[in-house]
Each structure stands twice: as structure tokens, then as C-alpha cells.
Design an enzyme around this catalytic site. Structure first.
Site, short mmCIF file in Angstrom:
data_model
loop_
_atom_site.label_atom_id
_atom_site.label_comp_id
_atom_site.label_asym_id
_atom_site.label_seq_id
_atom_site.Cartn_x
_atom_site.Cartn_y
_atom_site.Cartn_z
CD GLU A 36 -2.48 1.86 0.47
OE1 GLU A 36 -3.25 1.11 -0.15
OE2 GLU A 36 -2.37 3.08 0.25
CD GLN A 37 -0.80 5.48 -3.51
OE1 GLN A 37 0.00 5.57 -4.43
NE2 GLN A 37 -2.02 5.98 -3.58
NE ARG A 107 -11.91 3.87 1.52
CZ ARG A 107 -10.58 3.84 1.64
NH1 ARG A 107 -9.98 4.48 2.62
NH2 ARG A 107 -9.86 3.16 0.78
CE1 TYR A 212 -23.85 4.87 4.55
CE2 TYR A 212 -24.68 6.04 2.64
CZ TYR A 212 -23.68 5.34 3.26
OH TYR A 212 -22.49 5.11 2.60
CG ASP A 292 -12.97 1.57 -7.30
OD1 ASP A 292 -13.96 0.80 -7.28
OD2 ASP A 292 -12.95 2.66 -6.71
C1 LIG Z 1 -8.76 7.20 0.32
C2 LIG Z 1 -10.07 6.66 -0.21
C3 LIG Z 1 -11.26 7.03 0.41
C4 LIG Z 1 -12.49 6.54 -0.08
N1 LIG Z 1 -13.63 6.94 0.56
C5 LIG Z 1 -14.82 6.47 0.11
C6 LIG Z 1 -16.01 6.90 0.73
O1 LIG Z 1 -16.00 7.70 1.66
N2 LIG Z 1 -17.19 6.41 0.25
C7 LIG Z 1 -17.22 5.52 -0.80
O2 LIG Z 1 -18.32 5.07 -1.20
N3 LIG Z 1 -16.11 5.08 -1.40
C8 LIG Z 1 -14.91 5.54 -0.98
N4 LIG Z 1 -13.76 5.14 -1.63
C9 LIG Z 1 -13.90 4.23 -2.79
C10 LIG Z 1 -14.09 2.84 -2.39
O3 LIG Z 1 -13.15 2.51 -1.39
C11 LIG Z 1 -13.90 1.97 -3.63
O4 LIG Z 1 -14.81 2.32 -4.64
C12 LIG Z 1 -14.15 0.51 -3.35
O5 LIG Z 1 -13.90 0.16 -2.05
C13 LIG Z 1 -13.27 -0.38 -4.23
O6 LIG Z 1 -12.02 -0.32 -3.62
P1 LIG Z 1 -10.65 -0.75 -4.21
O7 LIG Z 1 -9.95 -1.44 -3.11
O8 LIG Z 1 -10.78 -1.41 -5.52
O9 LIG Z 1 -9.96 0.65 -4.53
P2 LIG Z 1 -9.59 1.82 -3.54
O10 LIG Z 1 -10.49 1.88 -2.38
O11 LIG Z 1 -9.42 3.02 -4.39
O12 LIG Z 1 -8.16 1.37 -2.96
C14 LIG Z 1 -6.99 1.39 -3.74
C15 LIG Z 1 -5.79 1.39 -2.82
O13 LIG Z 1 -4.62 1.26 -3.61
C16 LIG Z 1 -3.66 2.18 -3.15
N5 LIG Z 1 -2.78 2.47 -4.30
C17 LIG Z 1 -3.08 3.17 -5.41
N6 LIG Z 1 -2.04 3.21 -6.25
C18 LIG Z 1 -1.03 2.50 -5.65
C19 LIG Z 1 0.29 2.16 -6.04
N7 LIG Z 1 0.81 2.55 -7.20
N8 LIG Z 1 1.04 1.41 -5.19
C20 LIG Z 1 0.52 0.99 -3.98
N9 LIG Z 1 -0.73 1.30 -3.58
C21 LIG Z 1 -1.50 2.03 -4.40
C22 LIG Z 1 -4.47 3.36 -2.67
O14 LIG Z 1 -3.74 4.17 -1.76
C23 LIG Z 1 -5.65 2.68 -2.03
O15 LIG Z 1 -5.44 2.37 -0.69
C24 LIG Z 1 -12.52 5.63 -1.18
C25 LIG Z 1 -11.31 5.26 -1.80
C26 LIG Z 1 -10.09 5.76 -1.31
C27 LIG Z 1 -8.79 5.33 -1.96
#
Ligand SMILES: Cc1cc2nc3c(=O)[nH]c(=O)nc-3n(C[C@H](O)[C@H](O)[C@H](O)COP(=O)(O)OP(=O)(O)OC[C@H]3O[C@@H](n4cnc5c(N)ncnc54)[C@H](O)[C@@H]3O)c2cc1C
Length: 406
Positions: A36-37, A107, A212, A292
Site C-alpha cells: 500500500e502506498q 470507511r 445514512y 476499482d
Molecule cells: C482514500 C479513499 C477514500 C475513499 N472513501 C470512500 C467513501 O468515503 N465512500 C465511498 O463510497 N467510497 C470511498 N472510496 C472508494 C471505495 O473505497 C472503492 O470504490 C471501493 O472500495 C473499491 O475499492 P478498491 O480497493 O478497488 O480501490 P480503492 O479503495 O481506491 O483502494 C486502492 C488502494 O490502492 C492504493 N494504491 C493506489 N495506487 C497504488 C500504487 N501505485 N502502489 C501501492 N498502492 C497504491 C491506494 O492508496 C488505495 O489504498 C474511497 C477510496 C479511497 C482510496
């Protein structure tokens, strides 16, 4: 899996990456490292809804009860209302079997609860991936500060601006949707005693506001979606202007209860809403995508996190069956084939919900919009909430086994 020591690097410690780490460890027996970054986990964010389809996954992983305890279960179904607070439609909030109800999660609580299920050494903070490449035996990953490593496979759970994805394919940059979201949390003790402990949406003037309960009902999540020509980067931490938010929902045309709620807000963040067309491939060789990074979606169906959870358990089931030199690459291809259609449906459903709430496109006719919202409850329950990712993975595995034998 042929060996229980398959080494997997998961890039990204968001809710998708952490759920995948638990699933790959517990179901596929893999040796997982999450990179994680950020220097600290779960520092940012407001509320997310863990829907029945996501909860089914967490239940299978044995973490649901703990997560529910940290969240807030509403008193009943949510409501879609017009700007003055008149009921337009009831929102789906549980599956058909009434086994799982939507849970509102702060979150940071969800991230920390998931991380707590992993051995601490599994999560490497302050590791920003900059490059990856296939080698003869696996995949080499490189980080910003010069560290590198080699793994049997890599899962890109690094969100909307995925570095893993851009290393696999040329992709057009995400498209700005024309909307920004003001979001944050409110101390629930500030609200009137009779404030409903449910999800509420107010819709009017081409924008909408939702709230909510979260965190054992101690907090309320809110988001105000408003059209804007200021496409911000998708930041989750850019401070917003509370007065601007209040001005968007001010005046006699808006429910006094909503104006009261907004009047209590002391801090807000804003975020430009971006969208992607569904991708046509998520995997190449021993590298795949999840959450995502694979299927950025607008937040209007509340499914971003839930789809990442469905991806995670599906991937684990396929990886568990992987064997032979090409086993991992084949498992990734099969996982992609099984998940792509489902997530494309939800990407489109999220866009459609946004158009409904803001009376855009085919929903400019409010009577048609309202009828469609009422009818949408069944779709939400049967197509979205009743979906069992484990059953779907097992069914697909049976099909693939038959193909392999034939
Ligand atoms: C900081 C943050 C806050 C959020 N808050 C909300 C919210 O309040 N409400 C909501 O509905 N959704 C929120 N989301 C979106 C939600 O978390 C996502 O839509 C969903 O959970 C899918 O998550 P994911 O793990 O695929 O991606 P994400 O939740 O975007 O997580 C991606 C992770 O990868 C890390 N990352 C990115 N690039 C790199 C890299 N090059 N090297 C290492 N690590 C990296 C990021 O720091 C992050 O922790 C948020 C996302 C983030 C990143």
C-alpha cells in the site's frame, strides 16, 4: 492450488485489496503480501454501504459479525424523496431471504477491521508500485523508493488510477461525469431525537443529497451530488466549502429537515465523479485486476466496495483450483471471464441510477422517473442483493472442469 506457497503480491490496501488478501489466504492457501502506498491504513474516507451481496462474501470469510458490530444497520428500508421531502419510492435494503440488511460503515473502520484479519507482516505500508514486468518464473514488482521483489502472481487492487492496469493495457483516462460530490460525516448526536435511522435521498433541481447512519449510529454519512464544470481529480481528501454545499440546497424549494441537517455540517470534502467504460480484459499472464482498477463505477448504486468483495472471493475460488505451469494465468483468465459481465451490469446500473436521481437523459420526465425508481426496488433486491458470488464461482468452476475434461 497445487502448492500452498504460491506467492502473491496484492497492490493496494483498500477495501478490495484487503478483502482479496483474506480470501486468497483463507480459501486459496496463498502466501500474500499487500503493498500500500499510504503510510497509514484507512486514514481517509467517509461512509460506504456494505450491501447484502458484499456481506455474503464477508460471511463466507468469517468476518461479517465483527464488521457489522462496527457499522450501523438502519431501522428499515430507505426512502427516495422529492426536494420537499415527499416520498417518491422505497429503496431496497435487504435481500429476498431477509438474511442480510445494508450496513453503513465508516470507511476507516472497515479498512481496519479487514486489516486486523491479516498477520501484520502481510501489509507493507509506504510502498508505491511504479512498475511491473513478467519474468520467466513470475512477476517482478518495483517500488518508488527502489525496493523490488518477485512474486508468482500480482493482483492489482490499486484503484481508479491503477498502475498495474496501465502496465497491462492502454486505457483512455477516466471520463469526468459532470458532477462533483460533497461528502463527509456528521455527529449523529447533533440531530433531532426523531431523525430517522434509515437511508434518505432528496432529489430536485438536477442534483441530489443522501445520508445514512454509520458507526453504531454515532455518525451520519452524507453526500451531496451537484453538477459542476470544475472536474476535480478524484481526491478523497480535498477540503470543500460548507457554505457552497449549503447554497446548493438552500431556499424554500428544499425540505427544511434537509436544510437543518446541512446547517449542522462543519466540515466537508469534495470529489469529482469519474467513470470508465467497461474494460474488455482484466488479466494478462500472471497479473490480474480487482475492484476499482478493473471496473471503476459511479457511486450511485453503492456497489464499488461490494463488487470488489465479489471479485475477491471469486478470484480465490479460481486460484484454489490452479495447477500446472499455466495454472495461475488460466485461473486469472477464467476469473475475468466470470466477473466482467456482472460488473459491467453494475457500472451501467450506477450511471442509470445517477440519471434517475438527477432527472437526466431518459428520466427528464419526472413521472416516468418516479415510476422507474419504484420498479427498480425489485431489480436491486433480486439482481444485486441476492447475488451469491460463491455459488456463481462454484457453478462456473464446474463448467470449466467439464470443458477441461472434454
Ligand atoms: C482514500 C479513499 C477514500 C475513499 N472513501 C470512500 C467513501 O468515503 N465512500 C465511498 O463510497 N467510497 C470511498 N472510496 C472508494 C471505495 O473505497 C472503492 O470504490 C471501493 O472500495 C473499491 O475499492 P478498491 O480497493 O478497488 O480501490 P480503492 O479503495 O481506491 O483502494 C486502492 C488502494 O490502492 C492504493 N494504491 C493506489 N495506487 C497504488 C500504487 N501505485 N502502489 C501501492 N498502492 C497504491 C491506494 O492508496 C488505495 O489504498 C474511497 C477510496 C479511497 C482510496
Amino acid at each position: 492450488m497445487s502448492t500452498n506457497t504460491t506467492k502473491i503480491a496484492i497492490i493496494g490496501g483498500g477495501m478490495g485489496g484487503l478483502t482479496a488478501a483474506i480470501a486468497l489466504t483463507r480459501i486459496a492457501g496463498a502466501d500474500v503480501t499487500v503493498f500500500e502506498q499510504a503510510r497509514k491504513l484507512g486514514d481517509v474516507g467517509a461512509g460506504v454501504t456494505v450491501a447484502p451481496n458484499g456481506q455474503r462474501v464477508l460471511d463466507r470469510l468469517g468476518v461479517l459479525e465483527k464488521i457489522k458490530r462496527a457499522g450501523a444497520i438502519p431501522d428499515g428500508h430507505g426512502v427516495y424523496q422529492d426536494a420537499l421531502g415527499n416520498l417518491v419510492a422505497e429503496a431496497a435494503w435487504e435481500d429476498s431471504a431477509k438474511q442480510y440488511q445494508n450496513v453503513g460503515m465508516y470507511r476507516p473502520d472497515l479498512v481496519n477491521a479487514l486489516a486486523g484479519e491479516l498477520a501484520p507482516e502481510t501489509i507493507r505500508l509506504g510502498h508505491r508500485l511504479t512498475a511491473l514486468q513478467h519474468t520467466d518464473t513470475g512477476v517482478r514488482v518495483e517500488f518508488e523508493h527502489g525496493e523490488h521483489g518477485e512474486f508468482d502472481a500480482v493482483v492489482g487492487a490499486d484503484g481508479i488510477h491503477s498502475v498495474v492496469r496501465s502496465s497491462l493495457m492502454q486505457l483512455p483516462t477516466p471520463v469526468y461525469s459532470g458532477f462533483i460530490a460533497y461528502r463527509g460525516v456528521l455527529d449523529a448526536s447533533l440531530l433531532p431525537d426523531d431523525w430517522p435511522m434509515i437511508s434518505q435521498v432528496w432529489m430536485g433541481e438536477g442534483k441530489h443529497f443522501m445520508c445514512y447512519p454509520l458507526k453504531q449510529r454515532k455518525l451520519f454519512n452524507y453526500v451531496g451530488f451537484v453538477p459542476s464544470d470544475r472536474p476535480l481529480k478524484e481526491s478523497w481528501s480535498a477540503p470543500g466549502d460548507v457554505a457552497e454545499l449549503a447554497a446548493e440546497f438552500a431556499g424554500e424549494n428544499w425540505d427544511p429537515r434537509l436544510r437543518h441537517f446541512i446547517g449542522l455540517i462543519e466540515q466537508t470534502f469534495w470529489w469529482g465523479l469519474h467513470d470508465h467504460e467497461p474494460l474488455t480484459n482484466w488479466s494478462e499472464g500472471r497479473v490480474t485486476l480487482l475492484g476499482d482498477s478493473a471496473h471503476t463505477m459511479l457511486p450511485h448504486a453503492g456497489q464499488g466496495v461490494n463488487q470488489a468483495m465479489e471479485d475477491s472471493i471469486t478470484l480465490a475460488f479460481f486460484l484454489r483450483e490452479a495447477s500446472g505451469p499455466d495454472g495461475i494465468a488460466e485461473a486469472f483468465k477464467r476469473y475475468t471471464a466470470v466477473r466482467m459481465q456482472r460488473t459491467a451490469i453494475l457500472q451501467n446500473a450506477s450511471r442509470r441510477s445517477g440519471s434517475q436521481f438527477d432527472a437526466q437523459n431518459e428520466f427528464e420526465d419526472i413521472a416516468k422517473r418516479d415510476a422507474d425508481l419504484r420498479a427498480g426496488r425489485d431489480f436491486r433486491r433480486s439482481v444485486v442483493f441476492d447475488f451469491d458470488a460463491v455459488a456463481a464461482a462454484e457453478k462456473a468452476l464446474t463448467r470449466f472442469r467439464r470443458i477441461s475434461v472434454a
